[in-house]
Design a protein around this motif. Sequence first.
Motif: not given
Length: 286
Positions: A97-100, A119-128
């Motif tokens: 497992l090397v990345a998100v 989309q941007e909500h999911f993107y920002r949450e996944q960055l966190k």
Amino acid sequence: MTEPAPLQWIDTHCHLDAREFDADRADVVRRASAAGVALQVIPAVGVFNFETVRRMAHEYGLSYALGIHPLGVCRADDADLERLEQALHAHKDDPRLVAVGEIGVDLFVPELIAIRPRQEHFYREQLKIARRAGLPVLVHVRRSQDAVLAGLRRIEVPGGIAHAFNGSDQQAAHFVERGFRLGFGGAVTFESARQIRHVAATVPASAVVLETDAPDIPPHWLYRTAAEREALPPPHAQARNEPAQLAGIAGALASLRGCTLEELAAQMRANSLAVMPKLAPLLAGG
């Protein structure tokens, strides 16, 4: 006289789990290995294929990433973000497992443009989530370079790759400033892709990684026009890309950058390991 060591390549983005490979997946992996592709990174696109990409990475000696793709946002709910974090925690000691990823924003598909805030909500949450997991991210940037960069300015992560990069010189520079690499694949083989080829040729050598995005984005020698596709029966009508094409794509990139294949292979290896450090023991056979 000692024979030179064969060149090794890393495909930093390949959807090996795609149904296009169902009939001959093991052969696809063998062809890639024979072509010098030492490792592939298989990104997930939603919670429904988290286990699939993990299993394939272990079965074929590859690596994987977990994330929710912009195209997957349409069928995802907020609980999927929690499931992603749980999966990353459950497999935090998995060396493969090397990345998100694949995460990001897509402003090309009309249905996705209509749900841009989600989309941007999911993107920002996944960055966190990636930041908490201490993992780099594989970001989808189709017509969304600025939106993706905006998220990265707000939420710092341990670097990553701008997958299938097709932005401007200025956008490229902003990604590089944030410690990101730019992923280039089959598109650089098309003479008509002037902007992509220009960026691939002129960004710092340390900023580039290679990818196929297989089965998508085939190089020019596999591409078929609409008329050709209509005239051929399946499966020949499909211009399926696969990881074995990476060596040919590398040849096109080396020509653009004015370097030898040996120089490019060494640089691409160093860049891939720098952005995804967990690849190093896998490449060493660990």
